[in-house]
Scaffold this motif. Structure first.
Motif, PDB file in Angstrom:
ATOM      1  N   THR A 231       0.841  -1.196   0.000  1.00  0.00           N
ATOM      2  CA  THR A 231       0.000   0.000   0.000  1.00  0.00           C
ATOM      3  C   THR A 231       0.877   1.247   0.000  1.00  0.00           C
ATOM      4  O   THR A 231       1.715   1.420   0.878  1.00  0.00           O
ATOM      5  CB  THR A 231      -0.922   0.012   1.235  1.00  0.00           C
ATOM      6  OG1 THR A 231      -1.731  -1.172   1.218  1.00  0.00           O
ATOM      7  CG2 THR A 231      -1.815   1.242   1.248  1.00  0.00           C
ATOM      8  N   THR A 273     -13.546   8.624  -2.258  1.00  0.00           N
ATOM      9  CA  THR A 273     -12.486   7.786  -2.821  1.00  0.00           C
ATOM     10  C   THR A 273     -13.061   6.425  -3.219  1.00  0.00           C
ATOM     11  O   THR A 273     -14.086   5.996  -2.684  1.00  0.00           O
ATOM     12  CB  THR A 273     -11.347   7.569  -1.813  1.00  0.00           C
ATOM     13  OG1 THR A 273     -11.885   6.955  -0.630  1.00  0.00           O
ATOM     14  CG2 THR A 273     -10.683   8.885  -1.440  1.00  0.00           C
ATOM     15  N   LYS A 278      -8.682   0.108  -2.646  1.00  0.00           N
ATOM     16  CA  LYS A 278      -8.940   0.845  -1.414  1.00  0.00           C
ATOM     17  C   LYS A 278      -8.049   2.071  -1.342  1.00  0.00           C
ATOM     18  O   LYS A 278      -6.820   1.986  -1.465  1.00  0.00           O
ATOM     19  CB  LYS A 278      -8.708  -0.045  -0.200  1.00  0.00           C
ATOM     20  CG  LYS A 278      -9.080   0.642   1.113  1.00  0.00           C
ATOM     21  CD  LYS A 278      -8.987  -0.298   2.301  1.00  0.00           C
ATOM     22  CE  LYS A 278      -9.405   0.416   3.586  1.00  0.00           C
ATOM     23  NZ  LYS A 278      -9.343  -0.483   4.757  1.00  0.00           N
ATOM     24  N   THR A 279      -8.685   3.231  -1.138  1.00  0.00           N
ATOM     25  CA  THR A 279      -7.974   4.507  -1.088  1.00  0.00           C
ATOM     26  C   THR A 279      -8.513   5.298   0.093  1.00  0.00           C
ATOM     27  O   THR A 279      -9.737   5.434   0.239  1.00  0.00           O
ATOM     28  CB  THR A 279      -8.177   5.285  -2.398  1.00  0.00           C
ATOM     29  OG1 THR A 279      -7.758   4.469  -3.504  1.00  0.00           O
ATOM     30  CG2 THR A 279      -7.373   6.577  -2.402  1.00  0.00           C
ATOM     31  N   SER A 307      -3.286   4.357  -0.737  1.00  0.00           N
ATOM     32  CA  SER A 307      -4.050   3.601  -1.715  1.00  0.00           C
ATOM     33  C   SER A 307      -3.288   2.345  -2.099  1.00  0.00           C
ATOM     34  O   SER A 307      -2.054   2.297  -2.019  1.00  0.00           O
ATOM     35  CB  SER A 307      -4.317   4.431  -2.974  1.00  0.00           C
ATOM     36  OG  SER A 307      -5.076   3.683  -3.907  1.00  0.00           O
ATOM     37  N   LEU A 313      -4.237   7.158  -5.558  1.00  0.00           N
ATOM     38  CA  LEU A 313      -3.534   7.897  -4.503  1.00  0.00           C
ATOM     39  C   LEU A 313      -3.228   9.305  -4.986  1.00  0.00           C
ATOM     40  O   LEU A 313      -3.493  10.302  -4.294  1.00  0.00           O
ATOM     41  CB  LEU A 313      -2.247   7.170  -4.107  1.00  0.00           C
ATOM     42  CG  LEU A 313      -1.471   7.720  -2.890  1.00  0.00           C
ATOM     43  CD1 LEU A 313      -0.628   6.627  -2.258  1.00  0.00           C
ATOM     44  CD2 LEU A 313      -0.573   8.899  -3.248  1.00  0.00           C
ATOM     45  N   THR A 316      -6.400  11.432  -5.345  1.00  0.00           N
ATOM     46  CA  THR A 316      -6.886  11.902  -4.046  1.00  0.00           C
ATOM     47  C   THR A 316      -5.991  13.000  -3.501  1.00  0.00           C
ATOM     48  O   THR A 316      -6.475  14.001  -2.940  1.00  0.00           O
ATOM     49  CB  THR A 316      -6.957  10.726  -3.054  1.00  0.00           C
ATOM     50  OG1 THR A 316      -7.806   9.713  -3.581  1.00  0.00           O
ATOM     51  CG2 THR A 316      -7.494  11.180  -1.703  1.00  0.00           C
TER      52      THR A 316
END
Length: 452
Positions: A231, A273, A278-279, A307, A313, A316
């Motif tokens: 991540t 997001t 997954k962020t 993210s 990422l 965002t």
């Protein structure tokens, strides 16, 4: 390099908050990919040969026999504090143990990593096996190991001092049993994995060693867990500055740095997001102002953005930075001035990456787990493996054995009951990748050396 850890005061009372913000590898999310069910014939053959070889069976017995002595190394290293950016004393102790166990060429590099190469027999692959030296705990923390109810308690004892002790045990048994690997094993105790270390140790290692073919990192991952996802994260410190003034006399004439920051936080909180990949984002810390009756001349906050893939990422991050600019403009417009400003500083940069579930290094770990009767779960987290993953180099994170808990808390613990079993499984994973002379050929492919 200037020490970015000095940005914040990191006290024992803040450890629980740090755990929530910076969670270790053992806090890995659930399965991020399906575990391979069909393996390459070469992978199955290699581990069949290893598990049938008397030489390897004796080696595994030696791992079990070394359990108590390895526990002594664990206690010794745990009781040497290793706060972020202050890992030197532990590095020196780890280096001394590597040399005492036969790795005479080991040394501390320019970034503070302990690196020693156990040469293979020929032109095989070069595999890094690593555990990080640093813990999240500040200088002055009580790191004395305490035993009760069959568990050992001490800050950092499982994350990641256990990994260091396992590396030492592997070196000892490989040398005692005179096991010759085909490929090179690069033993590494690295710095900078925790807190604002930004993986500086691993970044330096892969910058200086362009011929590394793969990495297997040890973390307090449960038996059977193989981390294949790294991540990524960016962290920013944001500082708001204004002229300040008396809360009554200057009202209507100057903007408030805290109000501007509040507008920014409100806007950030509304960002949406994707759930997959997954962020996430959070404003983790805030501060500022001088008194209750002062229009604040300054305010600051720290923002964490993560993210499982770099594109969301960065998207965002762009929204977060835009929210800050808009908030400053709104606060200035509220008072018809332009005297409030905001500046951002990148204080955390962890590249993300992924090792494919059907890659050879993952299949090797799956087959090794199967050999010991374990099912494999493929997970993800932010670890040292992020760096090689981001470079396209095969990398996984596995456990070193033992049940663990209380990560990043003063009550951190490890239960070493039968922990040698995890150390055996991980060692067999490694041996299959580099090959053992007279037993198996290396599975890990030798890669062309990278350019700078």
């Amino acid at each position: 390099m200037k020490n970015p850890a000095s940005i914040f005061r990191f006290t024992p009372g803040a450890v629980a908050l740090a755990a929530a913000l910076l969670g270790p590898a053992a806090h890995a999310q659930g399965a991020v990919a399906a575990t391979p069910t069909t393996l390459r014939p070469a992978v199955d053959q290699a581990y069949t040969q290893l598990m049938a070889a008397p030489q390897i069976l004796k080696l595994l017995d030696a791992v079990k026999a070394d359990h108590d002595r390895a526990a002594q190394d664990l206690r010794m290293l745990t009781e040497i504090e290793a706060p972020p950016f202050k890992e030197q004393r532990r590095a020196e102790a780890f280096l001394a143990r590597l040399k005492a166990l036969g790795l005479a060429s080991a040394a501390i590099d320019a970034e503070g990593n302990v690196v020693g190469i156990r040469k293979g027999t020929g032109s095989g692959p070069k595999l890094v096996i690593s555990a990080h030296l640093d813990t999240v705990f500040p200088a002055g923390t009580d790191v004395k190991v305490k035993e009760r109810d069959g568990k050992l308690y001490a800050p950092g004892i499982s994350d990641n001092t256990r990994g260091l002790a396992v590396l030492l045990s592997w070196l000892k048994v490989l040398n005692d049993q005179k096991v010759a690997t085909v490929g090179d094993l690069v033993f590494v105790g690295n710095v900078g994995e925790e807190e604002l270390g930004n993986l500086r140790g691993m970044k330096h290692l892969f910058k200086e060693h362009l011929d590394i073919d793969g990495l297997v990192a040890l973390e307090p991952a449960p038996d059977g867990t193989v981390l294949v996802l790294g991540t990524g994260s960016h962290r920013h410190e944001v500082t708001f500055k204004g002229p300040g003034g008396h809360s009554y006399a200057a009202f209507g004439e100057v903007p408030s740095a805290i109000h501007g920051m509040g507008r920014a936080i409100a806007r950030i909180a509304e960002i949406r997001t994707p759930k997959s990949p997954k962020t996430t984002f959070t404003v983790g810390t805030v501060g500022g102002g001088t008194s209750v009756n002062t229009i604040a001349p300054d305010a600051r906050m720290a923002v964490d953005i993560r993210s499982d893939e770099m594109a969301p990422l960065l998207a965002t991050e762009k929204q977060v930075l835009s929210a800050i600019d808009t908030a400053v403009a709104e606060e200035n417009a509220r008072w018809n001035v332009n005297t409030l400003s905001a500046s951002t500083r990148l204080i955390g940069d962890r590249p993300g990456g992924r090792t494919a579930a059907d890659s050879l290094i993952v299949e090797a770990a799956v087959r090794a787990n199967t050999a010991f009767g374990r099912k494999t779960v493929l997970g993800g987290a932010s670890t040292d493996a992020n760096v090689p993953m981001s470079l396209g180099i095969p990398a996984i994170v596995i456990g070193g054995g033992g049940k663990t808990g209380g990560f990043h808390a003063l009550s951190e613990w490890i239960d070493l009951t039968d922990a040698w079993q995890g150390a055996q499984t991980s060692l067999v994973t490694v041996l299959g990748l580099v090959g053992v002379q007279g037993v198996s050929e290396p599975l890990l492919e030798k890669r062309p050396a990278r350019s700078q």
